[in-house]
Design an enzyme around this catalytic site. Sequence first.
Site, PDB file in Angstrom:
ATOM      1  N   HIS A 193       0.830  -1.205   0.000  1.00 60.77           N
ATOM      2  CA  HIS A 193       0.000   0.000   0.000  1.00 60.77           C
ATOM      3  C   HIS A 193       0.854   1.240   0.000  1.00 60.77           C
ATOM      4  CE1 HIS A 193      -3.348  -2.596   1.122  1.00 60.77           C
ATOM      5  NE2 HIS A 193      -4.068  -1.640   0.586  1.00 60.77           N
ATOM      6  N   ARG A 300      -8.183  -2.618 -11.683  1.00 55.08           N
ATOM      7  CA  ARG A 300      -7.827  -3.695 -10.741  1.00 55.08           C
ATOM      8  C   ARG A 300      -8.703  -3.541  -9.498  1.00 55.08           C
ATOM      9  NH1 ARG A 300      -2.193  -2.372 -12.437  1.00 55.08           N
ATOM     10  NH2 ARG A 300      -1.253  -4.296 -13.206  1.00 55.08           N
ATOM     11  N   ARG A 336     -11.927  -5.552 -14.206  1.00 54.88           N
ATOM     12  CA  ARG A 336     -11.405  -6.906 -14.043  1.00 54.88           C
ATOM     13  C   ARG A 336     -11.933  -7.495 -12.744  1.00 54.88           C
ATOM     14  NH1 ARG A 336      -5.148  -8.060 -13.269  1.00 54.88           N
ATOM     15  NH2 ARG A 336      -5.538  -7.225 -11.200  1.00 54.88           N
ATOM     16  N   GLU A 436      -2.688 -14.544 -19.521  1.00 50.26           N
ATOM     17  CA  GLU A 436      -1.495 -14.246 -18.723  1.00 50.26           C
ATOM     18  C   GLU A 436      -0.811 -15.505 -18.195  1.00 50.26           C
ATOM     19  OE1 GLU A 436      -2.594 -11.478 -15.635  1.00 50.26           O
ATOM     20  OE2 GLU A 436      -4.460 -12.513 -15.188  1.00 50.26           O
ATOM     21  N   ASN A 459       2.637  -8.966 -17.208  1.00 49.64           N
ATOM     22  CA  ASN A 459       3.332  -9.113 -15.912  1.00 49.64           C
ATOM     23  C   ASN A 459       3.336 -10.571 -15.489  1.00 49.64           C
ATOM     24  OD1 ASN A 459       3.223  -6.371 -16.110  1.00 49.64           O
ATOM     25  ND2 ASN A 459       1.651  -6.092 -14.562  1.00 49.64           N
ATOM     26  N   ASP A 460       2.182 -11.189 -15.600  1.00 51.93           N
ATOM     27  CA  ASP A 460       2.104 -12.597 -15.219  1.00 51.93           C
ATOM     28  C   ASP A 460       2.576 -13.520 -16.328  1.00 51.93           C
ATOM     29  OD1 ASP A 460       1.237 -12.705 -12.529  1.00 51.93           O
ATOM     30  OD2 ASP A 460      -0.657 -11.845 -13.172  1.00 51.93           O
ATOM     31  N   ARG A 470       7.577 -12.596  -9.947  1.00 54.95           N
ATOM     32  CA  ARG A 470       7.631 -11.160 -10.219  1.00 54.95           C
ATOM     33  C   ARG A 470       7.817 -10.325  -8.952  1.00 54.95           C
ATOM     34  NH1 ARG A 470       1.333  -9.874 -11.925  1.00 54.95           N
ATOM     35  NH2 ARG A 470       1.692  -7.759 -11.220  1.00 54.95           N
ATOM     36  N   CYS A 507      -2.333  -5.150 -21.374  1.00 58.71           N
ATOM     37  CA  CYS A 507      -2.474  -4.281 -20.205  1.00 58.71           C
ATOM     38  C   CYS A 507      -1.407  -4.501 -19.147  1.00 58.71           C
ATOM     39  CB  CYS A 507      -3.865  -4.420 -19.601  1.00 58.71           C
ATOM     40  SG  CYS A 507      -4.181  -6.072 -18.969  1.00 58.71           S
TER      41      CYS A 507
END
Length: 575
Positions: A193, A300, A336, A436, A459-460, A470, A507
């Site tokens: 966060h 997200r 998503r 992904e 990313n994935d 990652r 994305c």
Amino acid sequence: MTIAIQGIGVSSGIRTAIGKVLMLSRGSIQAEPGMVPASEVEAEVQRFFDAVQTAAKQLTEIRKEIPADTPPDILEFIDTHLLMLQDKAIAEAPAQTIRDEGCSAEWALQLRRDQLLRVFEDMEDAYLRTRKDDLDHVVNRIMAILQGEGRKEPVEIAGHIMVSEDLTPADIITLHHKGASGFITDFGSPMSHTAILAASLGIPAVVGAHGASSHLHSGELVILDAANGTVLADCASESIRFFEQRLHRERERRNALQTLRDTPAVTRDGERIELQANIELPEDVEEVRNQGGDGIGLYRTEFLYMNRDQLPTEDEHYLAYRQVIEGMDGRPVTIRTLDLGADKQCEHQPEPAACINPALGLRAIRLCLKETDIFRVQIRAILRASAHGSVRLMIPMLTNLWEARQAREIIDMEMHSLGEQRIAMDETLPIGAMIETPAAALTADAFAQMFDFLSIGTNDLIQYTLAVDRADDSVNHLYDPLHPAVLKLIRYILEAGRRCRKPVAMCGEMAGDPRYTPLLLGLGLRTLSMHPASLPEVKQLIRKLDLEQLTERVDKLLRDPSAYDLAGPVEALAD
Ligand code: PEP
Ligand code: MG
């Protein structure tokens, strides 16, 4: 000699900070054992109560300073600390220990903290782990007051780079208000966060810079390079000049790019490229509009679930989505579904988070298909929100077609049930699949047939193709978007989209990195979704590119079976 400390850069927009270090001690404050004479026990108890009250006042002051547009989860974080200060286990039990043992307030508090931490440690659960950190923050605050420091922040914060073992969102907000120009922390990942908040406030940061708080000291000049995740200290004057110029150029470039806000991303040969934004919170929409985004390519939604004790209700989901949709004024919004798990945990995650390998565990759609009640609440909210604009629903982390079928069945059932209740929705809302995992990529035709659109989550996809976690900075050097295996998969997904006449977007972070823009366009991508701050730079580059030429060059490059080290050739595509 220059000292370089490597961490993970977090930035949106400006990536450089140059300034003097201010160390903030955020580790556990330790107390020495101490006794008080019997005649002073009650005074000691009172001293403890006063310290608890002062701590509560400090937090209330911080809370008041928080701007109105701060995400509610950050407020909840501070509220949790305030609530802990009222909890008998912290606010009263140590007083009893002072009376029973005749010890100092500091020692009584430390005994209590150690006792509570042991309880948390025995419970290996993500929720309790975060509570453990909260406990530490709260006890530290009381302890510092008891020890006479009052946790005073250094007076002159403006322009300084704050260095600490760790920082809380409350710290970030306070320090941002006081004009801190950057943050460096020993621990933390870009998904914390703290990092998310720093990025959304536009402050460059380097997190996970192990050892920074022991190697750096207050008053020394450091360079924070969030683009490379590096902290440089003891620099030669030439290095300082280099980074000063870079910072100057970054600021000038950002100002100049503002003029492109309302200009479409069109290549030299006239092809329109859709540039959309990735967001985490409804508040991010303003930045998307400021940067001229064509829509939201990835919302997200998991941040709705974090830092709270209860799951979000259907209405909370609905209101958040509606705020985004209305804010985007008719432009498409891709929502998503929940992608919790792996490096994104929340308090009420139903399965123990400490599973064997969270990245390969019960994550995203896998979790949703197990906990269908949670999934259904979100689906209903998305469907209801779809009545207010151009909404698209997207499912993450698919590996098997049967998962896709099950997810679609649930969506159909909720649609049917809302229809029966005559609740407004867009019955034709496009439903898409994130590609992904290598499994989904290699069977992309099947997904393309079943869904209205595909979106490549690089990313994935990179993480799973290259077997590189990652979130683990020790293998970060192996995380390579230009690995031929990754490019082959991307190419294959795009071909599947063409064969099935379904649009394919991207994305992941790769989509917003200008180094890869010519390659991605040459591969055939026409919709890219990225961090809002990246939009102007990518747009500027697109306007200089000739698509026809790029397509030929990329095709030639990737058809060469011996081409392996692609960084150079890919960079050359921008020429
Ligand atoms: C991705 O994996 O590329 C993606 C966009 O999703 P996330 O980063 O949220 O996992
Ligand atoms: Mg992903």
